[in-house]
Structures are given as structure tokens and as C-alpha cells.
Design an enzyme around this catalytic site. Structure first.
Site, PDB file in Angstrom:
ATOM      1  N   SER A   1       8.285 -23.207 -56.054  1.00 26.46           N
ATOM      2  CA  SER A   1       8.055 -23.414 -54.627  1.00 26.46           C
ATOM      3  C   SER A   1       6.572 -23.682 -54.400  1.00 26.46           C
ATOM      4  O   SER A   1       5.756 -23.473 -55.290  1.00 26.46           O
ATOM      5  CB  SER A   1       8.480 -22.173 -53.859  1.00 26.46           C
ATOM      6  OG  SER A   1       7.578 -21.137 -54.131  1.00 26.46           O
ATOM      7  N   LYS A   2       6.253 -24.116 -53.212  1.00 27.41           N
ATOM      8  CA  LYS A   2       4.858 -24.381 -52.841  1.00 27.41           C
ATOM      9  C   LYS A   2       3.983 -23.147 -53.066  1.00 27.41           C
ATOM     10  O   LYS A   2       2.811 -23.245 -53.385  1.00 27.41           O
ATOM     11  CB  LYS A   2       4.777 -24.770 -51.358  1.00 27.41           C
ATOM     12  CG  LYS A   2       4.929 -26.265 -51.119  1.00 27.41           C
ATOM     13  CD  LYS A   2       3.550 -26.936 -51.030  1.00 27.41           C
ATOM     14  CE  LYS A   2       3.628 -28.392 -50.654  1.00 27.41           C
ATOM     15  NZ  LYS A   2       4.242 -29.249 -51.638  1.00 27.41           N
ATOM     16  N   ARG A   3       4.602 -21.993 -52.859  1.00 25.66           N
ATOM     17  CA  ARG A   3       3.844 -20.746 -52.941  1.00 25.66           C
ATOM     18  C   ARG A   3       3.279 -20.531 -54.349  1.00 25.66           C
ATOM     19  O   ARG A   3       2.186 -20.047 -54.517  1.00 25.66           O
ATOM     20  CB  ARG A   3       4.761 -19.567 -52.584  1.00 25.66           C
ATOM     21  CG  ARG A   3       4.348 -18.802 -51.373  1.00 25.66           C
ATOM     22  CD  ARG A   3       5.045 -17.464 -51.320  1.00 25.66           C
ATOM     23  NE  ARG A   3       4.660 -16.613 -52.438  1.00 25.66           N
ATOM     24  CZ  ARG A   3       5.468 -16.242 -53.422  1.00 25.66           C
ATOM     25  NH1 ARG A   3       6.713 -16.663 -53.468  1.00 25.66           N
ATOM     26  NH2 ARG A   3       5.039 -15.459 -54.383  1.00 25.66           N
ATOM     27  N   ASP A   4       4.093 -20.843 -55.342  1.00 26.36           N
ATOM     28  CA  ASP A   4       3.604 -20.589 -56.703  1.00 26.36           C
ATOM     29  C   ASP A   4       3.056 -21.856 -57.344  1.00 26.36           C
ATOM     30  O   ASP A   4       2.013 -22.357 -56.970  1.00 26.36           O
ATOM     31  CB  ASP A   4       4.671 -19.874 -57.562  1.00 26.36           C
ATOM     32  CG  ASP A   4       6.089 -20.288 -57.212  1.00 26.36           C
ATOM     33  OD1 ASP A   4       6.335 -21.486 -57.144  1.00 26.36           O
ATOM     34  OD2 ASP A   4       6.945 -19.403 -57.015  1.00 26.36           O
TER      35      ASP A   4
ATOM     36  N   LYS B   1       1.806 -25.808 -55.940  1.00 24.03           N
ATOM     37  CA  LYS B   1       0.635 -26.119 -55.114  1.00 24.03           C
ATOM     38  C   LYS B   1      -0.447 -26.842 -55.931  1.00 24.03           C
ATOM     39  O   LYS B   1      -0.357 -26.939 -57.159  1.00 24.03           O
ATOM     40  CB  LYS B   1       0.090 -24.850 -54.487  1.00 24.03           C
ATOM     41  CG  LYS B   1      -0.495 -23.870 -55.463  1.00 24.03           C
ATOM     42  CD  LYS B   1      -0.911 -22.616 -54.715  1.00 24.03           C
ATOM     43  CE  LYS B   1      -1.495 -21.609 -55.666  1.00 24.03           C
ATOM     44  NZ  LYS B   1      -1.745 -20.329 -55.029  1.00 24.03           N
TER      45      LYS B   1
END
Ligand code: GLU
Length: 477
Positions: free
Chosen positions: A246-249, A252
Site C-alpha cells: 500500500s501507499k503507506r509502506d 511510496k
């Protein structure tokens, strides 16, 4: 044979974990074998291009120390290293294919091809252009897409360095487009030509390219060229193991990790282990150690799980190995007093997992080292037992006397040895005595409910500053 690997990003945005890992493995393998690592920009899809991406990609690689031997900035024997400047080369190979009868102009309009595709879909069968190949092949004038005429429809079997023997049937082969009507080559065509021209020996990339490999192999065959070795890298899975990143991990921007205070050597260490293992249980690697240990054989087949805790722990390890001076400069740590900052480094090394955390500590918990604290009477006497009034006062007096006899600067351990007997003595006189000495002392020095222990504080502040702060607190009593 000289090993030659390449990283071939498309300039369609920032670099994320997956892209960097591909670059890293290609780079490690080239370095390990004294080979060459090429950075090639694949910019044939003009619609998806994002401005600034090339600079961003190069900055990301440079930050990580993944240095290339040949690319658009430094040139090299097979330049240019950006596909939009290699159109002549693709045309020359296209001509070779046309002359050999392996390429022809697509006679349909885009709408007609779409209709054929939709029909196949409606009938629930795969769309294959070669089933609609015209009987007589026209002459290409450059305005129509140029298609590959796949020479033999057969089952392909090939060795993947990581995955072992792979194979795909006839359904994977088709008359794919070589050059689009805008004059640009497709990825399928351009990258094969570039890999040939740039003498690439090993291609590392993600699993999404496996299904197209028979197409690439049929093109190599038509051109009479030997394909490079293929090493397919395992997918990177999000925490928990099943979902995608995900974008969180990891999805990015890799440069966000720089902003958050991760060291580039941590990122290399972490990414190397995301799909590869050295065989033993060693987890800490310097970049040089990675080059030494890296082998394609130990790249795993199955998905690799992104683990943020592991990233943090590795970062702390890498941070701890820096000298105190390096720690300050590389962490971009600033404070009003350089000498105190330097003395505070071991303390920060013990606690911080990233340089962002280190900077937060300096502005928070450790700000007392650089600013004169505000003292409240209530907190100063908070640990004074009810049946021992005046103990706080005695504590500060006693501490002042002891500190008065100490050198200006000394390690926390020595400060502790000087002060502890006094605190123990107070404890022996009645319960709560030790806390009633150490608490007001620490609070007088820090003005905070939470701070490092008083011995560490005195050691960092220096005896003089400590005495002055204790005197201020004493005056409030
Ligand atoms: N330009 C392709 C990409 O960014 C490169 C794939 C390859 O390595 O062949 O996905």
C-alpha cells in the site's frame, strides 16, 4: 564474458521500493562480477510520461549509492541511453525484419482491431491478431502500426535463473506491434533491441514480464540473436503477506525514506533481503558486504514480505555504527550547543530508530539540554514523603555540595558513583529517601517529568551548568 546488467525504468513517476529493488539486484550482480551496470530510460509511452521523473529516478539511485556506469548523463559505448533518441536503431531493425518477411503493416484501423478484440471477448476466447493476419502483406509506409509476423507457432521452454524451467504455449505468441503509428516502438520491441545493442547479459525484472517472454523469445529468434539470461524477481507483498503493497509502506516514494531519516545503506540492506537471503542468519550488511554475498541463485521464488519493524531495526543498527561526528552530520542534527549535542549522541543512538526520531528527541525530550528549564514547586517536591518535610531541600543542598567538588566534565558513570552514596544514605534514614533525592535532582536539571537520568544530564550539561540549574530550583524552594 563481461557481465552487463541494466535498469530500465519508464519515466512515469517516482521510484518506489519495487523499482529500486530491481535496480539494486542488477547493480549488485554487475558489481560482484566486475561487470557494467547500465541505466536506460524507456520513454516510448509519451502519454504516461510524468515530467521530472528522470531527475527523480537519478536522484533516488544516487542517494542510495547505486551508481551506473553508462547512462544519459555520462554516456557510454552504446549511447544514447534513452529510447526516444534511438528511433533510428529501431527502424533499422524493423527494416531487417521486413526484409526477412517477419514484419508487416497492420491493415486495420484502430476501431477495426478493437471490434475484433471485442468479438473474441464476447465469444470468451483469447484475442490473437495473428488469426486475422492479412493474406498478402502490404508495404509499410510508416503511417500504420508495424506488426511482427511471429515465425513459428510453438511451445517455448526457457530457463529462468530464479524460477527454473518455465514454459508457455502457443496462446502466448502473437503478431504484436513493433512500431506504433506515432513512430515510437512498443516496449516489447524496443527493450529487446536495446538489450541486444547494449550487449546486456542478464535481465532482472518483475513477474509481470513472464507471460510475454515467449513473444520476446520469438523476436530474438527472428533476429537470429541469443537472448540474455532472465532472472525473475519475486513480488513484494504488504505486511501480513497477502495484500499488495500500500501507499503507506513500500509503494511510496523512496525519497520519503530519506526525509524520514533512514540511511541509504539501511535501504540497500533492507531491500536486498526483500527477496534474497545470504543463506545464513546474518541480517546486517554494508553495501560492500552485499556485493560480496550476493548471488542470483539465492533469490527466492515466492513473494517477499515488507516488514516495517525490520526496516526500523536495521536502520538503528546502521545509525549506531556511525561515529558520533557522522551521526550528527548525516542525521542533520542541530542544536544551540555543539559540545552538548555531541555528548548527547550516545543517548540518541540508544533510542532513535530514524533520524527524524533523533531530531524529534532534540526538540522534545532532550530540549532541556539546550534550554534553561522552567521549574514548578509542585513537581519539584512531588516525591517528598509526607513524613519527611524538607527532604527535597536537603537533597538539592547535598547534591550541590557533592557537585561542587567534581571536575567540570565527567562521564555519567562517574557522576553516578559520586551521587549514589548520598541517595543511599537518605534511603537508609527512612523510606522514600532515594527517590526524594534523585527526582528533584533530575527535575531541577530538566524541568520535565520525563527525561534522561540525572547522572546522564549532569554529564552532558557539565558540572557548572548543573550547579546553576540546581541553585535556581533551590531558590524556588
Ligand atoms: N520500462 C520497463 C518498466 O519500467 C522495464 C521492464 C524491463 O526491465 O524490461 O517496467
Amino acid at each position: 564474458m563481461t557481465v552487463r546488467t541494466r535498469f530500465a525504468p519508464s519515466p512515469t513517476g517516482f521510484m518506489h521500493i519495487g523499482g529500486i529493488r530491481t535496480a539494486l539486484y542488477a547493480w549488485l550482480f554487475a558489481r560482484k562480477h566486475n561487470g557494467k551496470f547500465v541505466l536506460r530510460i524507456e520513454d516510448t509511452d509519451k502519454e504516461r510520461e510524468v515530467e521530472g521523473s528522470i531527475g527523480h529516478i537519478m536522484e533516488s539511485l544516487k542517494w542510495l549509492g547505486i551508481h551506473w556506469d553508462e547512462s544519459i548523463d555520462i554516456g557510454g559505448p552504446y549511447e544514447p541511453y534513452i529510447q526516444s533518441s534511438r528511433l533510428d536503431s529501431y527502424r533499422a531493425y524493423a527494416k531487417q525484419l521486413i526484409d526477412a518477411g517477419f514484419a508487416y503493416p497492420d491493415p486495420y484501423t484502430e476501431e477495426e482491431v478493437e471490434a475484433l478484440r471485442a468479438k473474441a471477448e464476447a465469444e470468451k476466447r483469447p484475442f490473437l491478431f495473428r488469426e486475422h493476419r492479412p493474406e498478402t502483406l502490404g508495404v509499410w509506409d510508416g503511417t500504420q502500426p508495424l506488426r511482427f509476423k511471429v515465425p513459428v507457432i510453438k511451445r517455448y521452454e526457457w530457463e529462468d535463473v530464479v524460477m527454473g524451467t518455465l514454459s508457455a504455449g502457443e496462446e502466448a505468441l502473437d503478431d504484436f506491434i513493433l512500431i506504433k503509428s506515432d513512430g515510437y516502438p512498443t516496449y516489447n520491441f524496443a527493450h529487446v533491441i536495446d538489450d541486444i545493442e547494449m550487449k546486456i547479459t542478464h535481465v532482472m525484472r518483475g513477474q509481470e514480464f513472464v507471460s510475454s517472454t515467449p513473444k520476446f523469445l520469438s523476436l530474438y529468434e527472428a533476429l537470429g540473436e541469443v537472448p540474455p539470461a532472465f532472472a525473475t524477481l519475486p513480488p513484494i507483498l504488504g505486511e501480513g503477506g497477502h495484500k499488495k503493497l500500500s501507499k503507506r509502506d513500500g509503494a511510496k516514494d523512496i525519497l520519503d525514506y530519506r526525509r524520514e531519516g533512514y540511511l541509504p545503506e539501511t535501504m540497500l540492506n533492507f531491500l536486498a533481503l526483500l527477496g534474497w537471503s545470504p543463506g545464513g542468519d546474518q541480517e546486517f550488511f554494508t553495501p560492500f558486504g552485499l556485493i560480496e554475498a550476493f548471488t542470483l541463485e539465492r533469490i527466492q521464488k515466492s513473494g517477499a514480505q515488507f516488514d516495517e519493524d525490520k526496516l526500523k531495526h536495521l536502520n538503528r543498527e546502521h545509525m549506531r555504527r556511525l561515529t558520533d561526528e557522522e551521526f550528527i552530520t548525516r542525521g542533520e542534527l542541530h542544536a544551540t550547543d555543539d559540545a552538548r549535542l555531541k555528548k548527547a549522541v550516545p543517548l540518541i543512538k540508544e533510542r532513535a530508530y530514524t533520524f527524524a526520531e533523533a531530531r524529534d528527541m532534540l526538540n522534545g525530550e532532550l530540549s532541556c539540554l539546550f534550554e534553561t528549564p522552567e521549574i514548578s514547586l509542585d513537581l519539584l517536591t512531588a516525591k517528598e514523603p509526607q513524613d519527611r518535610p524538607g527532604l527535597t531541600k536537603q537533597a538539592l543542598e547535598g547534591a550541590l555540595e557533592i557537585l561542587g567538588g567534581l571536575p567540570v566534565s565527567l562521564p555519567a558513570e562517574a557522576v553516578k558513583m559520586a551521587l549514589m552514596p548520598f541517595a543511599d544514605e537518605k534511603e537508609a534514614e527512612g523510606k522514600g529517601g532515594r527517590g526524594a533525592v534523585l527526582w528533584p535532582l533530575r527535575y531541577a536539571l530538566s524541568g520535565a517529568e520525563k527525561s534522561p537520568d540525572p547522572f546522564t544530564l549532569i554529564s552532558i550539561l557539565g558540572t557548572e551548568e548543573a550547579i546553576s540549574r540546581i541553585r535556581t530550583a533551590f531558590a524556588i524552594l
